[in-house]
Each structure stands twice: as C-alpha cells, then as structure tokens.
Design an enzyme around this catalytic site. Structure first.
Site: not given
Length: 333
Positions: A225, A238
């Site tokens: 990501s 995360y």
C-alpha cells in the site's frame, strides 16, 4: 517498337504507387467501428474516467460487501479483455471476492488461468459473483471461505487449492484488515492482533504451506500500500503491516530467486473497495476519498488488474523483488 505486353519503368512505378495508396487508405476509409471498439481505441481522460468525490456517507459491518457500495466499484467485470497470457496457470487469491483480489481473479480467468479464491464467510454474496465470472470464461473456479487469522485454516486453504486446481503456481496474498483509529490509545490488543494476523501472519502461513508445491516459474504476489511509504495518522496498525509486506516481498524475492520463484508486490493508493466503508475510513474522510491525489479521485480495482497479470506473466520473468505502485500520483514507489 514497344511490345504491348512489356511493363515500362514509368507504368510500374505508377502502379505501385496506386497500390500503396490503396493499401494505406483503404482500412481507414472502410473502417466501421462499433461504439465499444471506438472506446477501446480512443484513450480516456484518467481524471474523469471514474467517480470523483464527494461520495455519500455509507457504513457497513466489517468486512463489507461490494454489492452494497454506492457507487459500486469496477473490477473489470465488463471492461477487462484477456489474451491468453496466463493460459494453463493455477492461482490462489486471498480476498478474491472484492477489491484488487476480485479484479485479479477476473483478469486471471480471462487470461486463461484456473482460480481459487478465499474470502471471509460473510462475503459469500460477493464471492458467488466472482465464481460465476470465472466459470463464464470456461475456467475452473474454486471457492474456499474461511478466517485467515487461523493457522490451521491457512494450511488447509493451500492444500484444498492444490487438490482442486491440480497444482499451484501463482499465490496472491491480497486479503487485509484495515480499521481507522484517531489514536493509538483507541486500538485494543484484540484489534491490533486481528490486523497483524490477517495482514502478516496469514501470508507467512500461506507461503510456507505453498512453497513445497511451487516449481520454477511460479509467482508470489503481495498487496502492499501507499501506506507503507506515506502512512496517515489514523491507520497506525494497518500502515505497519504494509511496510512489513513490502519488506517481506523484497527479502523473500532474494531467498527464492535461486529456486526460480519470483516474488513481487503491488502498492495501491486510495482505491474504492469495501475496506473504506467497513471501518477503514471515517465518514468525513470517506466523503472526499481520493480527492487529495493529483488525479483528484480514488482508483478502481480494475485499474490495477493488469499489474497483477504482468507480475505473473512469463514476459515479466526478470522482475522480482519489485513493488509496483498505482496511487494516482501520490506517494511511492
């Protein structure tokens, strides 16, 4: 006296010119493209190709469903056209019911691969749509629901995929858990544990179980990501897992290259998936989701499908340890 059957130099050149002109212009003059064909030929403005913020407020229980999102994400259901780049391959994709996993599953089937998808049991509604789309391409589709936070399930997931597909040569670790929190003080040990197990432990367990089945030419692909490079303050746990994902891809690539197994990753920016509407973003952030990028909008899963295809394809055989970004112009790599 000139023989009537003899072709002079001037007439030959003139004739050749006429043929060349006819050849050059006939396809254009005779073209009769349909609307869809024209759309495939003419490039679209990427800024306006897909929905832009503001988006309406919407919330779903974790892990969320594509079928209940507004607007509904595009995974390439109607747009992706295959060309046999993965013919005969056998892939396992976690999180294959939605988001990038779903886009990859559709693209892989249309490129000739058989596909097994894993998903959380409550996502059955979305998973059924993916299975139907894979079957529609004449490819084998295997649905394997289960919780990736369980080590024994991860092992059985791989074994079932291998058995049902008749082998395995592509593994995509895509499933992820993302929950927004204003402060580290708001993250319970249980929440932190669930995120780490889904995003880090599961790929570890799955790769260990899959390796004995992977032969030279196989590919492992992880979903990282933009959060790994430019973390936001509200995704503390995360973002850590995505930095770790990037690191395991680069480390494992070096370890497995001598075995002929490639390991690469995809690093999306803000992409319109159920992660955002099931706790991954605040309502305020959701309304302007993707608006901060130079493109001014979030990406759609369909826009990353070809990257997953490329990383598994034979013509990318020298690419390993690479992270391919797709983030609308923000972040790295």
């Amino acid at each position: 006296m000139e023989n009537k059957n003899t072709i002079t130099r001037r007439s030959a050149i003139t004739g050749m010119g006429a043929i060349c002109l006819t050849t050059a212009f006939t396809p254009v003059l005779g073209a009769d493209f349909t609307g869809d064909e024209k759309a495939n030929i003419l490039p679209e403005d990427p800024k306006t190709k897909y929905p832009r913020p503001p988006f309406k407020e919407q919330k779903q229980p974790w892990p969320g469903l594509v079928s209940k999102m507004d607007p509904r994400p595009d995974h390439g259901e109607k747009s992706y056209k295959g060309s046999g780049r993965l013919k005969g391959r056998k892939a396992l994709i976690t999180g294959g019911d939605s988001g990038m996993g779903r886009a990859a599953a559709i693209a892989y089937a249309r490129e000739g691969a058989d596909v097994a998808i894993n998903y959380y049991p409550t996502e059955e509604e979305d998973a059924k749509e993916v299975i139907q789309l894979i079957n529609a391409e004449g490819r084998k589709a295997i649905a394997i629901p289960g919780d990736l936070r369980d080590e024994s399930f991860c092992k059985s997931l791989v074994e079932k995929a291998v058995k049902e597909l008749g082998g395995l040569d592509i593994v995509i670790n895509n499933a992820a858990r993302q929950q927004t929190h204003d402060s580290i003080l708001d993250i319970s040990t249980e929440d932190f544990d669930a995120t780490i197990k889904t995003n880090i432990y599961a790929p570890f367990w799955i790769i260990k179980a899959a390796l004995p089945h992977l032969k030279p030419g196989s590919s492992i692909i992880g979903t990282s990501s933009v959060q790994a490079y430019a973390p936001t303050e509200d995704l503390y746990d995360y973002a850590q897992t995505k930095a770790a994902t990037t690191n395991y891809i680069k480390s494992l690539a070096k370890q497995l290259a001598p075995k002929g197994i490639r390991v690469n990753g995809v690093a999306p920016g803000p992409v319109w998936t159920p992660l955002q509407v099931s706790g991954g973003a605040t309502m305020e952030k959701l309304k302007n989701f993707g608006g901060q990028t130079p493109m001014g909008r979030p990406g759609q899963p369909a826009e990353l499908a070809s990257i997953y295809v490329q990383l598994a394809a034979e013509d990318a055989s020298y690419a390993t340890g690479q992270i391919y970004g797709s983030s609308g112009g923000e972040g790295n790599p």
